[in-house]
Design a protein around this motif. Structure first.
Motif, mmCIF file in Angstrom:
data_model
loop_
_atom_site.group_PDB
_atom_site.id
_atom_site.type_symbol
_atom_site.label_atom_id
_atom_site.label_comp_id
_atom_site.label_asym_id
_atom_site.label_seq_id
_atom_site.Cartn_x
_atom_site.Cartn_y
_atom_site.Cartn_z
ATOM 1 N N ASN A 82 0.822 -1.211 0.000
ATOM 2 C CA ASN A 82 0.000 0.000 0.000
ATOM 3 C C ASN A 82 0.858 1.263 0.000
ATOM 4 O O ASN A 82 2.100 1.199 -0.036
ATOM 5 N N LYS A 83 0.190 2.414 0.014
ATOM 6 C CA LYS A 83 0.907 3.689 -0.071
ATOM 7 C C LYS A 83 1.832 3.931 1.109
ATOM 8 O O LYS A 83 2.762 4.724 1.023
ATOM 9 N N THR A 88 0.163 -5.867 1.991
ATOM 10 C CA THR A 88 -1.250 -6.169 2.211
ATOM 11 C C THR A 88 -1.708 -7.198 1.172
ATOM 12 O O THR A 88 -0.956 -7.580 0.282
ATOM 13 N N THR A 90 -5.051 -7.585 -1.412
ATOM 14 C CA THR A 90 -6.352 -7.169 -1.901
ATOM 15 C C THR A 90 -7.195 -8.427 -2.133
ATOM 16 O O THR A 90 -6.657 -9.500 -2.414
#
Length: 225
Positions: A82-83, A88, A90
């Motif tokens: 992620n940013k 993570t 999805t």
């Protein structure tokens, strides 16, 4: 008014491609690499797993993805960053119409090839052109080669819902074992239907994969939209 040609009632029967094997941890290892929060989320979305696998992702080479078939849907995870730079997963969910999932058992005994099985291959081009040629689904040649290892009935159960206007939107497969004994899982998914197959293959040494012994369970469910 001319009628549009009817869609073929039978899907293409694919040619079996060799299944390559490399040393690798099994699905239980990669499932253990998933965070418990991800596993809990999957169960909340699709219910207790009916069938599942996890494997090393082809892009994130040190991280797993997972596929879970539950009574309420099909879940497919993909590893991401992620940013914030955190690793993570999805999750894509194909939610099922309640109580729409059904299954059938497909068995095939190991057989020796008979001379007549090659009759289609030996026909001339003119004769072959007169045959009804089923459409090819929007899947890779590699996926077709995997399907070709399955009994014809299993290939039909997996592909038939996608012969008309419904396209295959995503699919995956996984197998683990060796040339003589392996377990296999695969699915095809579209906007209206999910088909899924899993089973065990026994292939006596030197036998053509199309004549292997199989015991499979084929699932089909309607997708809620």
């Amino acid at each position: 008014m001319e009628r549009a040609p009817a869609a073929p009632s039978m899907p293409a029967a694919h040619e079996a491609a060799p299944l390559g094997f490399v040393p690798s941890p099994d699905r239980f290892h990669w499932w253990g690499e998933l965070h418990d929060d991800v596993k809990a989320h999957l169960e909340r979305k699709v219910g207790p797993a009916i069938e599942w696998w996890a494997d090393l992702h082809e892009r994130e080479r040190d991280r797993p993805y997972a596929v879970v078939l539950g009574p309420h849907g099909l879940a497919v995870t993909t590893p991401r960053v992620n940013k914030q730079g955190q690793r993570t997963q999805t999750v894509r969910i194909d939610q099922f119409v309640p109580s729409s999932i059904k299954h059938a058992v497909v068995q095939q005994q190991a057989t020796k090839p008979r001379g007549g099985l090659r009759s289609l291959v030996s026909r001339g081009k003119d004769e072959q052109s007169q045959l009804s040629v089923p459409p090819q689904l929007n899947i890779t040649q590699e996926m077709r080669g995997v399907l070709g290892n399955l009994p014809l009935e299993a290939q039909q159960r997996l592909q038939t819902p996608f012969l008309g206007s419904q396209a295959v939107t995503h699919y995956r497969w996984y197998y683990y074992g060796n040339d003589e004994e392996l377990d296999l899982w695969c699915y095809l998914a579209g906007d209206k239907t999910v088909t899924f197959a899993t089973g065990h293959r026994t292939l006596p040494n030197g036998m053509d994969p199309q004549h292997a012994a199989w015991r499979l369970t084929c699932y089909q469910a309607d997708v809620a939209r």
